[in-house]
Design a protein around this motif. Structure first.
Motif, short mmCIF file in Angstrom:
data_model
loop_
_atom_site.label_atom_id
_atom_site.label_comp_id
_atom_site.label_asym_id
_atom_site.label_seq_id
_atom_site.Cartn_x
_atom_site.Cartn_y
_atom_site.Cartn_z
N SER A 1 -27.32 43.91 34.69
CA SER A 1 -28.49 44.80 34.64
C SER A 1 -29.66 44.19 35.38
O SER A 1 -30.42 44.90 36.03
CB SER A 1 -28.86 45.16 33.20
N VAL B 1 -28.91 45.09 38.97
CA VAL B 1 -29.20 46.48 39.36
C VAL B 1 -30.69 46.64 39.64
O VAL B 1 -31.09 47.32 40.59
CB VAL B 1 -28.74 47.46 38.26
N ILE B 2 -31.53 45.99 38.84
CA ILE B 2 -32.97 46.09 39.05
C ILE B 2 -33.38 45.41 40.36
O ILE B 2 -34.16 45.95 41.14
CB ILE B 2 -33.73 45.48 37.85
N VAL C 1 -37.43 37.00 26.61
CA VAL C 1 -37.62 37.51 25.25
C VAL C 1 -36.26 37.73 24.58
O VAL C 1 -36.05 37.43 23.40
CB VAL C 1 -38.44 38.81 25.27
N GLN C 2 -35.31 38.22 25.38
CA GLN C 2 -33.98 38.48 24.85
C GLN C 2 -33.23 37.19 24.52
O GLN C 2 -32.60 37.08 23.48
CB GLN C 2 -33.21 39.25 25.92
N ALA D 1 -32.30 47.66 43.29
CA ALA D 1 -33.20 48.80 43.50
C ALA D 1 -34.45 48.36 44.26
O ALA D 1 -34.93 49.05 45.15
CB ALA D 1 -33.58 49.44 42.17
N PHE E 1 -40.70 40.92 36.04
CA PHE E 1 -40.21 41.80 34.98
C PHE E 1 -38.91 41.27 34.38
O PHE E 1 -38.77 41.14 33.16
CB PHE E 1 -40.00 43.21 35.56
N ILE F 1 -39.45 38.08 32.21
CA ILE F 1 -39.99 38.32 30.87
C ILE F 1 -38.92 38.92 29.95
O ILE F 1 -38.69 38.44 28.84
CB ILE F 1 -41.20 39.28 30.93
N MET F 2 -38.24 39.97 30.44
CA MET F 2 -37.27 40.65 29.58
C MET F 2 -36.13 39.70 29.19
O MET F 2 -35.71 39.64 28.04
CB MET F 2 -36.68 41.89 30.26
N GLN F 3 -35.62 38.95 30.17
CA GLN F 3 -34.49 38.07 29.88
C GLN F 3 -34.91 36.95 28.93
O GLN F 3 -34.14 36.51 28.09
CB GLN F 3 -33.93 37.47 31.18
#
Lengths: 294, 302
Positions: free
Chosen positions: A167, A170-171, A219-220, A174, A212, A215-217
């Motif tokens: 994922s 994919v980001i 926090v996860q 894009a 982006f 940060i998301m990875q």
């Protein structure tokens, strides 16, 4: 929609506001309060001031170990995963036949994400006589003791999450596809090679999505639970006993809700601090197209 | 003179065609390298899943002796005895439980997130900025801090060992990511049709139902699919709230089966793992486009 009642929008938001108050704001405050108490579900919480925190930082060796392991896990997994995702995205960004087949193959593991079945699969793949050691044997290598050795055990969890780079990829893809191709042509006329164009054109332009994804990875990763809980059960020697598992055990096995809340708050403060540092530093390295600051 | 010019021209042409063929060769080599890297990575991505499927048809003694995909003596034993489980319930019960958790959650999410996204994208109201900032903040908020008080709240409500703790937060637009994603989609849709409908006397509710929702359909499908996957994969939620085996979803049942299956009965666990992954894989392959569009539009998770 002018002319409407100015509270109409709030009406559409009402489920969200209710949920926010009841399931987020209130628990947030209660959690902070509980972290200063001794509460075992049997009797009312007893306020004990900083006792839980003092115990955490002075007496609790499990906590120190768990915190250390969590930090190692996050700081290895997240950069490796982002680098790998970007590397594959760059290769996929060229016009190649069957590109969708590859894209799908790379994305499937991510969509299965936190599935327990995948954790079970990992447990059998890295068993002493599992698939990975069989494969190593076939190319003449010694089998590795994946779950007996503390460093290897943590690494199996890292490998699982690296396997799920799709994922983030994919980001990245894009973002890469939205870069104006003329920029590269101009650069190559000026004599820039592939590597130079990548460093001076591609990287700066995709810093927003790098930020982006970071940060998301992060926090996860700090909240990783399923992997170590199923694959290694926190062992060996608590080498994969990440903080979320410690919190779960304290809260739902030992019913020490106050102490578990204190650990949760330490974890929360660490995540928030790192997120804020990332946001603060982003001013210096994240480039937004059309941004007047730069 | 003319001869000389011709000779130099043809020399130049030779140079050009040499350079071109060098370029072509270099291009071909990089293409080969790219495909090699991609194929290797692709194999590593897919082989564990392929191995899992093959292993689920092997006998227990073969699973750890044969790294290949094909079982030498294919058997359905893992599926038959795995399905029965060591509990009074079969995996059929656990699959129905999962479905019974997933469906209301998907419906609740779709309805509540659409209404909230519509509110954010099309209306002005007091505290709008603050509320949108909280939405972004909850995207980043680690739910590790709210979990314990939420548990206490659900206990006080008498909701433990029911599906309500899993359903209700989603029905109140609790998954901030989906609201955010729908707001992004809505912002990209022009307002002409809505304004025309308003001029014709439609109220905001009618605009939402007859204009916004049809336009939002692709995004809504993405939302439902992601919620389906996440809920299928959710383990910690049911682990905390569900205690009776008869209400276990597949994720908990699998954990139970590794805990209770005696040694040397791996094929049962692997067979049930294959079944547990099947709905997610089937949905993914049927609707890949929505996943990839959704993730690059909202950009998140996994």
């Amino acid at each position: 929609m002018s002319g409407d009642n100015r509270y109409l929008g709030l009406l559409y938001l009402s489920p969200y506001i209710l949920g926010l108050l009841v399931f987020t704001t209130l628990p947030f405050v209660v959690s902070l309060y509980l972290s200063f108490t001794d509460y075992n579900l049997m009797s009312a919480p007893i306020f004990t001031g900083l006792d839980n925190y003092i115990r955490l930082f002075t007496a609790d060796r499990t906590f120190r170990k768990s915190l250390w392991v969590t930090l190692i896990y996050v700081f290895t997994t997240v950069p490796l995963k982002l680098a790998f995702a970007l590397f594959v995205a760059v290769i996929l960004n060229y016009k190649l036949k069957f590109i969708n087949v590859f894209r799908t193959a790379f994305y499937v593991p991510s969509i299965l994400g936190g599935s327990i079945a995948i954790a079970v699969l990992w447990r059998y793949m890295f068993a002493d006589v599992g698939l990975v050691n069989m494969a190593l044997g076939m190319i003449g290598l010694e089998p590795v003791n994946w779950f007996g050795d503390p460093v290897n055990a943590l690494f199996t969890i890292t490998l699982l999450r690296l396997w799920q780079f799709g994922s983030a990829m994919v980001i990245f893809l894009a973002a890469l596809q939205s870069i104006d191709k003329n920029l590269y042509e101009a650069a190559s006329i000026d004599g820039a090679g592939k590597w130079k164009s990548f460093v001076h054109i591609t990287l700066p332009l995709i810093t927003p999505v790098i930020f982006f994804n970071l940060i998301m990875q992060m926090v996860q990763a700090f909240q990783e639970f399923n992997g170590p809980y199923i694959i290694t059960q926190g062992g060996p020697l608590k080498a994969t006993y990440l903080l979320p598992i410690y919190i779960y055990d304290e809260a739902f096995k030992r019913f020490d809700m106050g102490y578990a809340s204190a650990i949760a708050w330490v974890l929360f403060v660490i995540i928030m601090a790192l997120t804020l540092i990332a946001f603060w530093s982003s001013r210096h390295w994240v480039y937004y197209a059309g941004d007047k600051r730069s | 003179m003319a001869e000389h010019a011709l000779a130099s021209l043809s020399a130049e042409l030779d140079d050009v065609s040499l350079a071109r063929s060098r370029d072509l060769r270099r291009q071909r080599i990089t293409t080969v390298i790219r495909y090699t890297v991609l194929t290797l990575v692709g194999l590593i991505m897919i082989y564990p899943l392929v191995w899992l499927i093959g292993a689920s048809f092997k006998t227990n003694s073969e699973i750890f002796a044969n790294p290949g995909f094909w079982p030498s003596k294919p058997t359905l034993d893992g599926y038959i005895s795995g399905w029965k489980t060591s509990t009074p319930y079969s995996f059929g019960t656990f699959f129905l439980n999962t479905l019974w958790i997933v469906l209301p959650k998907m419906i609740g999410t779709a309805i509540s997130c659409t209404a909230v996204a519509y509110g954010f994208a099309r209306f002005e109201f007091p505290f709008k900025k603050l509320l949108f900032a909280t939405l972004i903040a909850t995207l980043l908020l680690p739910n590790v801090v709210t979990r314990i008080p939420q548990y206490l709240l659900f206990r006080d409500l008498g909701w433990l060992d029911t599906f309500l703790p899993l359903w209700v937060p989603s029905a109140l637009a609790g998954d901030a990511f989906f609201v955010f994603m729908l707001v992004q989609f809505l912002r990209a849709i022009p307002r002409d049709m809505e304004e025309a409908a308003r001029v014709d006397g439609a109220n905001t509710w009618q605009v939402l139902v007859f204009i916004i929702i049809p336009l939002l359909m692709p995004a809504l499908i993405s939302v439902c699919l992601f919620q389906f996957m996440w809920t299928m994969n959710d383990f910690l939620g049911p682990l905390i709230y569900i205690s009776s085996v008869e209400k276990f979803p597949v994720s908990l049942a699998l954990k139970l089966s590794i805990d209770t299956t005696e040694a040397f009965e791996w094929n049962r666990v692997l067979a049930m793992s294959v079944l547990a992954l099947t709905p997610a894989l089937a949905v993914f392959f049927l609707a890949q486009k929505y996943f990839i569009d959704g993730i690059s539009a909202g950009g998140i998770k996994g």
